[in-house]
Write an enzyme that holds these catalytic residues in place. Structure first.
Site, mmCIF file in Angstrom:
data_model
loop_
_atom_site.group_PDB
_atom_site.id
_atom_site.type_symbol
_atom_site.label_atom_id
_atom_site.label_comp_id
_atom_site.label_asym_id
_atom_site.label_seq_id
_atom_site.Cartn_x
_atom_site.Cartn_y
_atom_site.Cartn_z
ATOM 1 N N ALA A 56 0.441 -1.346 -0.088
ATOM 2 C CA ALA A 56 -0.491 0.109 -0.033
ATOM 3 C C ALA A 56 1.143 1.566 -0.346
ATOM 4 C CB ALA A 56 -1.089 -0.530 1.141
ATOM 5 N N ARG A 97 -5.544 -0.015 -8.813
ATOM 6 C CA ARG A 97 -5.644 -1.040 -7.845
ATOM 7 C C ARG A 97 -6.888 -0.514 -7.080
ATOM 8 N NH1 ARG A 97 -1.369 -4.926 -5.460
ATOM 9 N NH2 ARG A 97 -2.951 -5.954 -5.421
ATOM 10 N N GLN A 204 4.135 -13.248 -2.133
ATOM 11 C CA GLN A 204 5.102 -12.609 -1.623
ATOM 12 C C GLN A 204 5.653 -12.501 0.090
ATOM 13 O OE1 GLN A 204 1.781 -12.123 -2.190
ATOM 14 N NE2 GLN A 204 1.436 -10.231 -3.159
ATOM 15 N N ASP A 245 -3.900 -2.438 3.752
ATOM 16 C CA ASP A 245 -4.265 -1.517 2.550
ATOM 17 C C ASP A 245 -5.267 -0.818 2.920
ATOM 18 O OD1 ASP A 245 -3.264 -4.517 1.597
ATOM 19 O OD2 ASP A 245 -3.065 -3.426 0.034
HETATM 20 O O1 MRU Z 1 -1.044 -7.336 -3.249
HETATM 21 P P1 MRU Z 1 0.018 -6.815 -2.535
HETATM 22 O O2 MRU Z 1 1.287 -7.341 -2.849
HETATM 23 O O3 MRU Z 1 -0.194 -5.084 -3.415
HETATM 24 O O4 MRU Z 1 -0.511 -6.653 -1.340
HETATM 25 C C1 MRU Z 1 0.171 -6.384 -0.247
HETATM 26 C C2 MRU Z 1 -0.235 -6.117 0.993
HETATM 27 O O5 MRU Z 1 -1.663 -6.919 1.022
HETATM 28 C C3 MRU Z 1 0.555 -5.787 1.924
HETATM 29 O O6 MRU Z 1 -0.183 -6.452 3.193
HETATM 30 C C4 MRU Z 1 -0.087 -4.546 2.234
HETATM 31 O O7 MRU Z 1 -0.263 -3.639 1.606
HETATM 32 C C5 MRU Z 1 0.618 -3.691 3.448
HETATM 33 S S1 MRU Z 1 2.044 -2.946 2.768
HETATM 34 C C6 MRU Z 1 2.700 -2.233 4.378
#
Ligand code: MRU
Length: 358
Positions: A56, A97, A204, A245
């Site tokens: 995020a 997104r 991830q 997010d």
């Molecule tokens: O789909 P992504 O990899 O963007 O999802 C990221 C997450 O869900 C993280 O936990 C969230 O963005 C927090 S990042 C500090």
């Protein structure tokens, strides 16, 4: 050793150098560490949409620079033309997104800043735009550091800490959100073990969290998502800390798919479940998690693994990229202003009535 030095083996997630935006391509980690110049607004949109830059806060910073990329070649515009084009580019980037509120937050902040700039020329407006993007970038580094100090005391000697997805340095401009207390505790010599969920479907946790924590010298163990409850039952997990997010006004938390299952298991085993985020992830305009738009991504992310088909042709697939953890399962939210606890509606409003994402 400073926290930044701990991670010196990783290039910055996002860099603005000599008027050019550079992004570390996270889809290629940990196999290859490739930094790419991104020089059109369409390329910035694709980088966000395809998760080459993700997480995020990092999405917010990338989008802020994305507006600079978009407007770089239009310095001779009149004020009205510049502002009209800027608003169109912001709407376009916002569509990359839907779930992380930092994207909208950063774009709205950029628009308001430039609209308040009295200059009439496109050149001056462009300079104001770049200055604001750099401020958002620098602030994110600072917010991560403050989250780290706010959550540092949660990490006890000998403890096992579970995290899900990547809310680390790779997801921000700084030392991460969920990982920030971990980096601070490690800096202070606290011995503890991190368990990283692999985070299906895009891994991830395996590709990014396991990688960045290992690079920084933390004691990190990778598990598949379905192993987390078993490790809890075995007494190996003392604390869960994840990123988010979007946090709704009532404390409901959207995060990577699978977070809800972790929170339910933590509740069952009486393990504290913390969420870490900067105020740019708070969406006090959204009353509850039910109103948060959850991104649904393509079927190939589920039917394929590392480019290989693992499911039958023609199978029906669901692929929600995020879930919502109800606030009743959240022990506390670690922010740059301290740890917020239930009742979240009142405590979030009290701490962030001004200066939050709303
Ligand atoms: O789909 P992504 O990899 O963007 O999802 C990221 C997450 O869900 C993280 O936990 C969230 O963005 C927090 S990042 C500090």
């Amino acid at each position: 050793m400073t926290l930044q030095a701990q991670q010196s083996s990783l290039p910055p997630t996002i860099e603005w150098r000599d008027g050019t935006l550079y992004l570390l391509d996270q889809t290629r980690l940990p196999r290859e560490c490739v930094v790419e110049a991104v020089d059109t607004v369409e390329a910035v949109w694709r980088a966000i949409h395809e998760l080459r830059v993700r997480g995020a806060p990092a999405i917010g910073v990338a989008a802020a620079y994305g507006l600079c990329v978009a407007m770089r070649r239009e310095p001779s515009d009149s004020r009205d033309t510049f502002l009209a084009r800027l608003a169109a580019h912001a709407a376009y980037l916002d569509s990359a997104r839907p779930t992380a509120v930092n994207l909208r937050w950063a774009l709205e902040r950029m628009l308001s800043h430039v609209r308040a700039e009295p200059s009439a020329t496109g050149t001056a407006l462009y300079e104001a735009l770049v200055a604001e993007a750099k401020r958002i970038h620098d602030e994110d580094i600072e917010l991560c550091a403050r989250i780290g100090e706010a959550g540092r005391a949660l990490i006890a000697t000998g403890s096992g800490v579970l995290t899900h997805c990547n809310a680390g340095a790779l997801a921000t401009a700084g030392i991460g959100t969920a990982t920030a207390p971990l980096y601070c505790a490690h800096r202070d010599g606290v011995a503890f073990r991190v368990y990283a969920d692999e985070t299906r479907p895009l891994l991830q946790g395996a590709r990014l969290t396991a990688y960045e924590l290992q690079q920084a010298g933390l004691d990190v163990t990778l598990i598949t998502d379905s192993m987390a409850p078993t490790l809890m039952a075995q007494g190996l997990i003392d604390l869960v800390i994840v990123g988010t997010d979007r946090v709704a006004a009532n404390g409901d938390v959207a995060n990577k798919i699978g977070t809800l299952g972790v929170a339910i298991a933590a509740k069952h085993f009486g393990i504290p479940f913390y969420v870490a985020c900067p105020s740019s992830t708070l969406d006090l305009r959204t009353a509850s998690g039910a109103e948060i738009v959850i991104e649904e991504r393509g079927a190939a992310e589920v039917t394929h693994l590392a480019g290989q088909r693992i499911a039958p042709e023609g199978i029906q697939v669901r692929n929600p990229a995020f879930d919502v953890t109800p606030h009743a399962l959240v022990t506390g939210i670690v922010t740059e202003r301290g740890i917020v606890r239930a009742p979240f509606e009142a405590s979030l409003a009290a701490l962030f009535a001004t200066g939050a994402a709303a």
